[in-house]
Design a protein around this motif. Structure first.
Motif, PDB file in Angstrom:
ATOM      1  N   THR A  29     -26.908  -8.998  32.134  1.00 40.73           N
ATOM      2  CA  THR A  29     -27.949  -9.213  31.115  1.00 40.73           C
ATOM      3  C   THR A  29     -29.102  -8.208  31.226  1.00 40.73           C
ATOM      4  OG1 THR A  29     -29.079 -10.816  32.550  1.00 40.73           O
ATOM      5  CG2 THR A  29     -27.460 -11.694  30.986  1.00 40.73           C
ATOM      6  N   SER A  30     -29.000  -7.230  32.115  1.00 37.68           N
ATOM      7  CA  SER A  30     -30.082  -6.250  32.285  1.00 37.68           C
ATOM      8  C   SER A  30     -30.407  -5.544  30.978  1.00 37.68           C
ATOM      9  CB  SER A  30     -29.695  -5.211  33.334  1.00 37.68           C
ATOM     10  OG  SER A  30     -29.577  -5.780  34.614  1.00 37.68           O
ATOM     11  N   HIS A  31     -29.360  -5.203  30.214  1.00 36.40           N
ATOM     12  CA  HIS A  31     -29.569  -4.475  28.953  1.00 36.40           C
ATOM     13  C   HIS A  31     -30.316  -5.326  27.934  1.00 36.40           C
ATOM     14  CE1 HIS A  31     -25.999  -6.853  28.539  1.00 36.40           C
ATOM     15  NE2 HIS A  31     -25.901  -6.603  27.243  1.00 36.40           N
ATOM     16  N   LEU A  32     -30.037  -6.629  27.910  1.00 36.63           N
ATOM     17  CA  LEU A  32     -30.713  -7.518  26.964  1.00 36.63           C
ATOM     18  C   LEU A  32     -32.171  -7.726  27.350  1.00 36.63           C
ATOM     19  CD1 LEU A  32     -27.932 -10.223  26.446  1.00 36.63           C
ATOM     20  CD2 LEU A  32     -28.532  -8.326  24.914  1.00 36.63           C
ATOM     21  N   SER A  33     -32.402  -7.854  28.647  1.00 39.71           N
ATOM     22  CA  SER A  33     -33.778  -8.013  29.122  1.00 39.71           C
ATOM     23  C   SER A  33     -34.606  -6.787  28.770  1.00 39.71           C
ATOM     24  CB  SER A  33     -33.772  -8.233  30.644  1.00 39.71           C
ATOM     25  OG  SER A  33     -35.090  -8.354  31.133  1.00 39.71           O
ATOM     26  N   GLY A  34     -34.058  -5.609  29.066  1.00 41.53           N
ATOM     27  CA  GLY A  34     -34.774  -4.368  28.757  1.00 41.53           C
ATOM     28  C   GLY A  34     -34.997  -4.205  27.272  1.00 41.53           C
ATOM     29  N   LEU A  35     -33.952  -4.490  26.490  1.00 42.24           N
ATOM     30  CA  LEU A  35     -34.030  -4.311  25.045  1.00 42.24           C
ATOM     31  C   LEU A  35     -35.081  -5.228  24.428  1.00 42.24           C
ATOM     32  CD1 LEU A  35     -32.531  -2.610  22.915  1.00 42.24           C
ATOM     33  CD2 LEU A  35     -31.014  -4.557  22.552  1.00 42.24           C
ATOM     34  N   PHE A  36     -35.125  -6.474  24.874  1.00 39.69           N
ATOM     35  CA  PHE A  36     -36.063  -7.450  24.310  1.00 39.69           C
ATOM     36  C   PHE A  36     -37.504  -7.114  24.686  1.00 39.69           C
ATOM     37  CE2 PHE A  36     -38.099 -11.782  24.549  1.00 39.69           C
ATOM     38  CZ  PHE A  36     -38.141 -12.003  23.176  1.00 39.69           C
ATOM     39  N   TYR A  37     -37.767  -7.030  25.979  1.00 45.25           N
ATOM     40  CA  TYR A  37     -39.153  -6.867  26.423  1.00 45.25           C
ATOM     41  C   TYR A  37     -39.680  -5.449  26.211  1.00 45.25           C
ATOM     42  CZ  TYR A  37     -38.637 -11.519  28.377  1.00 45.25           C
ATOM     43  OH  TYR A  37     -38.439 -12.873  28.520  1.00 45.25           O
ATOM     44  N   ARG A  38     -38.821  -4.439  26.403  1.00 48.78           N
ATOM     45  CA  ARG A  38     -39.293  -3.068  26.223  1.00 48.78           C
ATOM     46  C   ARG A  38     -39.553  -2.769  24.747  1.00 48.78           C
ATOM     47  NH1 ARG A  38     -42.746   0.165  27.931  1.00 48.78           N
ATOM     48  NH2 ARG A  38     -42.426   2.268  27.191  1.00 48.78           N
ATOM     49  N   THR A  39     -38.708  -3.307  23.876  1.00 45.15           N
ATOM     50  CA  THR A  39     -38.922  -3.099  22.444  1.00 45.15           C
ATOM     51  C   THR A  39     -40.221  -3.748  21.991  1.00 45.15           C
ATOM     52  OG1 THR A  39     -36.527  -3.001  22.046  1.00 45.15           O
ATOM     53  CG2 THR A  39     -37.932  -3.429  20.137  1.00 45.15           C
ATOM     54  N   MET A  84     -21.206  -5.824  25.188  1.00 39.52           N
ATOM     55  CA  MET A  84     -22.623  -5.630  25.502  1.00 39.52           C
ATOM     56  C   MET A  84     -23.337  -4.927  24.351  1.00 39.52           C
ATOM     57  SD  MET A  84     -21.956  -4.544  29.465  1.00 39.52           S
ATOM     58  CE  MET A  84     -23.618  -4.165  29.988  1.00 39.52           C
ATOM     59  N   VAL A  85     -22.653  -3.962  23.746  1.00 38.97           N
ATOM     60  CA  VAL A  85     -23.238  -3.235  22.617  1.00 38.97           C
ATOM     61  C   VAL A  85     -23.419  -4.169  21.421  1.00 38.97           C
ATOM     62  CG1 VAL A  85     -22.887  -1.385  20.934  1.00 38.97           C
ATOM     63  CG2 VAL A  85     -22.342  -0.997  23.343  1.00 38.97           C
ATOM     64  N   GLU A  86     -22.407  -4.977  21.132  1.00 38.89           N
ATOM     65  CA  GLU A  86     -22.476  -5.873  19.982  1.00 38.89           C
ATOM     66  C   GLU A  86     -23.571  -6.925  20.146  1.00 38.89           C
ATOM     67  OE1 GLU A  86     -21.047  -5.621  16.984  1.00 38.89           O
ATOM     68  OE2 GLU A  86     -20.425  -3.684  17.823  1.00 38.89           O
ATOM     69  N   GLU A  87     -23.701  -7.478  21.366  1.00 41.60           N
ATOM     70  CA  GLU A  87     -24.757  -8.480  21.549  1.00 41.60           C
ATOM     71  C   GLU A  87     -26.138  -7.820  21.510  1.00 41.60           C
ATOM     72  OE1 GLU A  87     -23.731 -10.453  25.153  1.00 41.60           O
ATOM     73  OE2 GLU A  87     -24.208  -8.759  26.454  1.00 41.60           O
ATOM     74  N   SER A  88     -26.214  -6.546  21.875  1.00 42.45           N
ATOM     75  CA  SER A  88     -27.480  -5.812  21.758  1.00 42.45           C
ATOM     76  C   SER A  88     -27.856  -5.645  20.291  1.00 42.45           C
ATOM     77  CB  SER A  88     -27.366  -4.436  22.424  1.00 42.45           C
ATOM     78  OG  SER A  88     -27.135  -4.550  23.808  1.00 42.45           O
ATOM     79  N   LYS A  89     -26.875  -5.300  19.466  1.00 42.16           N
ATOM     80  CA  LYS A  89     -27.118  -5.167  18.023  1.00 42.16           C
ATOM     81  C   LYS A  89     -27.551  -6.507  17.427  1.00 42.16           C
ATOM     82  CE  LYS A  89     -23.626  -1.579  17.202  1.00 42.16           C
ATOM     83  NZ  LYS A  89     -22.333  -1.315  16.533  1.00 42.16           N
ATOM     84  N   ASN A  90     -26.869  -7.580  17.839  1.00 38.86           N
ATOM     85  CA  ASN A  90     -27.207  -8.912  17.320  1.00 38.86           C
ATOM     86  C   ASN A  90     -28.633  -9.315  17.701  1.00 38.86           C
ATOM     87  OD1 ASN A  90     -24.706  -9.243  16.126  1.00 38.86           O
ATOM     88  ND2 ASN A  90     -23.819 -10.267  17.909  1.00 38.86           N
ATOM     89  N   LEU A  91     -29.015  -8.964  18.926  1.00 34.29           N
ATOM     90  CA  LEU A  91     -30.373  -9.282  19.372  1.00 34.29           C
ATOM     91  C   LEU A  91     -31.397  -8.501  18.552  1.00 34.29           C
ATOM     92  CD1 LEU A  91     -32.413 -10.618  21.264  1.00 34.29           C
ATOM     93  CD2 LEU A  91     -31.980  -8.779  22.917  1.00 34.29           C
ATOM     94  N   LEU A  92     -31.144  -7.224  18.339  1.00 38.79           N
ATOM     95  CA  LEU A  92     -32.070  -6.406  17.557  1.00 38.79           C
ATOM     96  C   LEU A  92     -32.196  -6.920  16.124  1.00 38.79           C
ATOM     97  CD1 LEU A  92     -31.091  -2.852  18.842  1.00 38.79           C
ATOM     98  CD2 LEU A  92     -33.303  -3.971  19.170  1.00 38.79           C
ATOM     99  N   ARG A  93     -31.074  -7.300  15.529  1.00 33.66           N
ATOM    100  CA  ARG A  93     -31.130  -7.867  14.168  1.00 33.66           C
ATOM    101  C   ARG A  93     -31.985  -9.129  14.153  1.00 33.66           C
ATOM    102  NH1 ARG A  93     -25.346  -6.876  14.394  1.00 33.66           N
ATOM    103  NH2 ARG A  93     -24.827  -4.976  13.221  1.00 33.66           N
ATOM    104  N   ALA A  94     -31.783  -9.982  15.163  1.00 36.25           N
ATOM    105  CA  ALA A  94     -32.564 -11.223  15.243  1.00 36.25           C
ATOM    106  C   ALA A  94     -34.047 -10.933  15.435  1.00 36.25           C
ATOM    107  CB  ALA A  94     -32.040 -12.096  16.383  1.00 36.25           C
TER     108      ALA A  94
END
Length: 351
Positions: A57-67, A133-143
């Motif tokens: 989940t490191s990528h999701l954590s970084g993507l959420f908080y860093r964005t 991991m890429v697809e869930e990253s895209k889904n998170l960004l859309r959300a």
């Protein structure tokens, strides 16, 4: 990996303040950013963050908080994701696969010997970004309401194309390839700004965004973009990783400034034809005419979907609900303020 132009850009790159980026859109190389998050967000022994099912989940954590951090600075991110890589990149991809396999063997040895520093080193070296991991990253960004673009091929080429078309003020990546693909500006360190530990050292440094303006770089070097591509081919790109043995950035610059192009350097004996084990024109074309697509929308920020964010991070991956909801509050506020800053930036051009 990308082409190593560090020695050639050092005299033109400059530190970039977030105030200069306020209200501006930046097209970010999504894969590059996710790898940065995977490398940086780890446990003390080097293992990535994981949920209760052992999923990274490191990528999701970084993507959420860093964005959210980027948005709070007034910067509007557009994440661009890779499509199918060109066939010419297969050698580089195979090289990376072998490096990971060797790192995995060394990691197992480090585990058995209890060598903590080596655990950190080799855990980072075996980074893999799966399709899931890429697809869930895209889904998170859309959300989150963040615009994303799916590239037909290279993400950096698409990020540069968005910049060329005016969809973004700059492309953002740690690699320099965006310049070769025609980006007017390249921002580095955007997704890793802050205090970072140096690899294999107990030393922390303060990393700040850097700006490289292509027009200024080419003027400083006294060359064209096409000639910079030839220089890169001599050094080695993702499409010919080995380049020409014995030719580094400085020598490559001298050769191309003297002869104008690689073929002339071969004609006059500066470079041996035997050393050219790749198709020069094919590689040039990959940089000058990459596969890209023009977006059908304006790539604006949208209102976040709190329910979807909580579902992805909390329900699916065991993130702290309190932290995520606090993040969502920051996100909503940051998006509204960033939209306002963007409108003001647009209005400023008329006065």
């Amino acid at each position: 990996m990308g082409v190593d132009l560090a020695d050639l850009v050092k005299d033109v790159k400059r530190e970039l303040s977030f105030s200069e980026l306020k209200g501006k859109k930046v097209s970010i190389d999504g894969y590059n950013a996710l790898y940065q998050f995977l490398a940086a967000i780890r446990q003390p022994d080097g293992t990535p963050l994981m949920d209760s099912h052992g999923r990274i989940t490191s990528h999701l954590s970084g993507l959420f908080y860093r964005t959210i951090n980027i948005l709070e600075e007034g910067v509007i991110p557009i994440y661009v994701f890779d499509g199918k890589p060109p066939e010419q990149k297969s050698e580089e991809l195979e090289r990376r696969r072998k490096i990971k396999e060797e790192a995995e063997r060394k990691l197992e040895r480090a585990k058995s010997e209890g060598k903590i520093e080596e655990l950190r080193k080799y855990s980072q070296a075996i980074l893999r970004l799966s399709n899931m991991m890429v697809e869930e990253s895209k889904n998170l960004l859309r959300a989150m309401g963040i615009p994303i673009v799916q590239a037909p091929s290279e993400g950096e080429a698409e990020a540069a194309y968005l910049n060329i078309l005016g969809f973004s003020w700059a492309a953002a990546s740690q690699d320099y390839d965006s310049i070769l693909f025609g980006a007017k500006r390249l921002v580095r360190n955007l997704t890793i700004t802050g205090k970072r530990k140096l690899p294999n050292k107990d030393v922390y440094i303060d990393i700040k965004p850097e700006l490289i303006e292509t027009e200024l770089l080419l003027k400083k070097l006294g060359i064209t973009r096409e000639q910079l591509i030839d220089i890169s081919i001599l050094i080695g790109t993702d499409y010919n990783p080995d380049g020409i043995k014995g030719i580094g950035p400085e020598r490559a610059l001298k050769i191309i400034k003297k002869y104008g192009k690689i073929e002339k350097a071969i004609e006059y004996g500066e470079i041996s034809k035997r050393d050219i084990t790749f198709n020069i024109d094919e590689i040039r074309s990959l940089f000058l005419k990459p596969q890209v697509v023009k977006p059908e929308e304006t790539l604006d920020l949208n209102e976040p979907n709190e329910k979807d964010i909580v579902n992805i991070l909390v329900n699916e991956h065991n993130f702290s609900e309190e932290r995520v909801k606090n993040g969502i509050e920051r996100l909503i506020k940051a998006i509204r303020e960033a939209k306002g800053a963007s409108r003001q930036t647009g209005l400023d051009r008329w006065f």
